[in-house]
Design an enzyme around this catalytic site. Structure first.
Site, PDB file in Angstrom:
ATOM      1  N   HIS A   1     -25.049 -72.530 -35.396  1.00 52.20           N
ATOM      2  CA  HIS A   1     -26.374 -72.099 -35.054  1.00 52.20           C
ATOM      3  C   HIS A   1     -26.874 -71.385 -36.029  1.00 52.20           C
ATOM      4  O   HIS A   1     -26.285 -70.689 -36.938  1.00 52.20           O
ATOM      5  CB  HIS A   1     -26.169 -71.081 -33.702  1.00 52.20           C
ATOM      6  CG  HIS A   1     -25.787 -71.667 -32.319  1.00 52.20           C
ATOM      7  ND1 HIS A   1     -26.376 -71.311 -31.205  1.00 52.20           N
ATOM      8  CD2 HIS A   1     -24.822 -72.774 -32.242  1.00 52.20           C
ATOM      9  CE1 HIS A   1     -25.967 -72.336 -30.397  1.00 52.20           C
ATOM     10  NE2 HIS A   1     -24.792 -72.916 -30.987  1.00 52.20           N
TER      11      HIS A   1
ATOM     12  N   ASP B   1     -32.527 -73.484 -35.317  1.00 49.15           N
ATOM     13  CA  ASP B   1     -32.629 -73.516 -33.697  1.00 49.15           C
ATOM     14  C   ASP B   1     -34.268 -73.414 -33.252  1.00 49.15           C
ATOM     15  O   ASP B   1     -34.532 -74.147 -32.319  1.00 49.15           O
ATOM     16  CB  ASP B   1     -31.894 -72.248 -33.002  1.00 49.15           C
ATOM     17  CG  ASP B   1     -30.333 -72.936 -32.954  1.00 49.15           C
ATOM     18  OD1 ASP B   1     -30.061 -73.622 -33.815  1.00 49.15           O
ATOM     19  OD2 ASP B   1     -29.541 -72.156 -32.597  1.00 49.15           O
TER      20      ASP B   1
ATOM     21  N   GLU C   1     -30.074 -64.494 -33.930  1.00 48.57           N
ATOM     22  CA  GLU C   1     -28.733 -64.382 -33.729  1.00 48.57           C
ATOM     23  C   GLU C   1     -28.330 -62.962 -33.665  1.00 48.57           C
ATOM     24  O   GLU C   1     -29.148 -62.165 -34.195  1.00 48.57           O
ATOM     25  CB  GLU C   1     -27.986 -65.213 -34.997  1.00 48.57           C
ATOM     26  CG  GLU C   1     -28.277 -66.535 -35.175  1.00 48.57           C
ATOM     27  CD  GLU C   1     -28.071 -67.466 -34.008  1.00 48.57           C
ATOM     28  OE1 GLU C   1     -26.905 -67.004 -33.253  1.00 48.57           O
ATOM     29  OE2 GLU C   1     -28.498 -68.514 -33.712  1.00 48.57           O
TER      30      GLU C   1
ATOM     31  N   HIS D   1     -22.402 -68.504 -35.418  1.00 48.26           N
ATOM     32  CA  HIS D   1     -23.304 -68.497 -36.502  1.00 48.26           C
ATOM     33  C   HIS D   1     -22.964 -68.588 -37.704  1.00 48.26           C
ATOM     34  O   HIS D   1     -23.863 -68.683 -38.656  1.00 48.26           O
ATOM     35  CB  HIS D   1     -24.583 -67.705 -36.157  1.00 48.26           C
ATOM     36  CG  HIS D   1     -24.117 -66.324 -35.890  1.00 48.26           C
ATOM     37  ND1 HIS D   1     -23.236 -65.432 -36.802  1.00 48.26           N
ATOM     38  CD2 HIS D   1     -24.101 -65.244 -34.704  1.00 48.26           C
ATOM     39  CE1 HIS D   1     -23.153 -64.411 -36.371  1.00 48.26           C
ATOM     40  NE2 HIS D   1     -23.416 -64.183 -35.108  1.00 48.26           N
TER      41      HIS D   1
END
Length: 234
Positions: free
Chosen positions: A150, A155, A9, A57
Site C-alpha cells: 500500500h 492507492d 497511511e 505499507h
C-alpha cells in the site's frame, strides 16, 4: 466541479488510541477528469510504527525519522485541498486521521459533509459483492500489478480510476458538449478529445445531370415495379 481523491497511511487503526498519520496522497480531479495535479507527503509520527501496519505499507521508523511533522506541512496540505469534495475509500477512516491531526494543530476539522465514500458507492452499486480496493480494481479491469505494498499516492491514483468507473465509466466526457454526470454535474469534453487543425470545407453531394439520368434509366428497367404498373399502395 473540483474533487480531491486521497488516501492515507498510518501507524495503526485507531486515532483515538494515539495512532498517527504517516503519509497522505492526493489527486486533483475537475469534472471527473484527472488534471495531473497531485499532493504527496510523508510525516514523522513521533511514535513507533505498529509492526502490522508496517507490513501493509512498508514504512518503518528509520524511514520516517527524518520526515517533517504534520504540523510543519499543514498549511500546504490545506491549500491543496481547498474547499473541494474529498473522495476516499472507507472515507471515515481517512477523515478520522486527518481530523485528528488537524485537532492536534489546534485547527478546525474537515466537514464530513465534504466526504465521498467510494465503499458506500460500491456497495450500493454491487450489493453483496466485495468492496475492497483490490476487489473493485479487479472487477473494473484496473491494472494494479505495480502495487506491491500500500502507498497513499499509488492507492489514490487507483482510486481515482475506480471513482470514474463507479460514477459513469470511461464514457464520461466523451460527448461533444456538456452532458450530465451521475450526480447532475455538467461534464465538459476534455480538450484532448476535441478536433484540431483547419476546418474542412463542406463537400458537394447533390447528383449531377448524368447521374440523375442514369438513376431514372435504372428505375425504368426494374421489371414489375409497383410504381410503373399502377398497383402501388400506401
Amino acid at each position: 466541479m473540483r474533487e480531491i481523491i486521497f488516501d492515507t497511511e498510518t501507524t495503526g487503526v485507531d486515532p483515538d488510541n494515539g495512532d498517527r498519520m504517516v503519509e497522505i496522497g492526493c489527486i486533483e480531479m475537475i469534472d471527473r477528469v484527472m488534471t495531473g495535479a497531485t499532493y504527496h507527503c510523508y510525516y514523522n509520527p513521533e511514535r513507533p510504527m505498529d509492526p502490522g501496519a508496517e507490513r501493509v505499507h512498508g514504512l518503518g521508523d528509520a524511514f520516517l525519522r527524518d520526515k517533517p511533522r504534520f504540523a510543519e506541512k499543514t498549511e500546504e496540505l490545506l491549500e491543496f485541498l481547498g474547499d473541494a469534495a474529498l473522495v476516499a475509500h472507507n472515507a471515515k477512516f481517512d477523515f478520522g486521521f486527518l481530523n485528528m491531526e488537524l485537532d492536534r494543530c489546534g485547527l478546525a476539522p474537515v466537514d464530513y459533509a465534504r466526504m465521498v465514500d467510494t465503499v458506500a458507492i460500491a456497495r450500493r452499486k454491487h450489493p453483496g459483492a466485495k468492496a475492497s480496493l483490490d476487489a473493485l480494481c479487479t472487477r473494473y479491469g484496473i491494472d494494479r500489478s505495480h502495487r506491491v505494498k500500500h502507498g497513499a499516492l499509488l492507492d489514490a491514483e487507483l482510486l481515482a480510476q475506480l471513482y470514474i468507473e463507479l460514477t459513469g465509466g470511461r464514457q464520461i466526457g466523451l460527448g461533444l458538449g456538456s452532458q450530465s454526470g451521475d450526480a447532475g454535474q455538467a461534464v465538459q469534453t476534455p480538450t484532448s478529445l476535441l478536433p484540431t487543425g483547419p476546418a474542412r470545407a463542406p463537400r458537394h453531394h447533390a447528383p449531377n445531370d448524368e447521374e440523375l439520368a442514369r438513376h431514372a434509366q435504372l428505375v425504368a428497367d426494374i421489371p414489375g415495379a409497383l410504381w410503373s404498373s399502377g398497383r402501388a399502395r400506401r
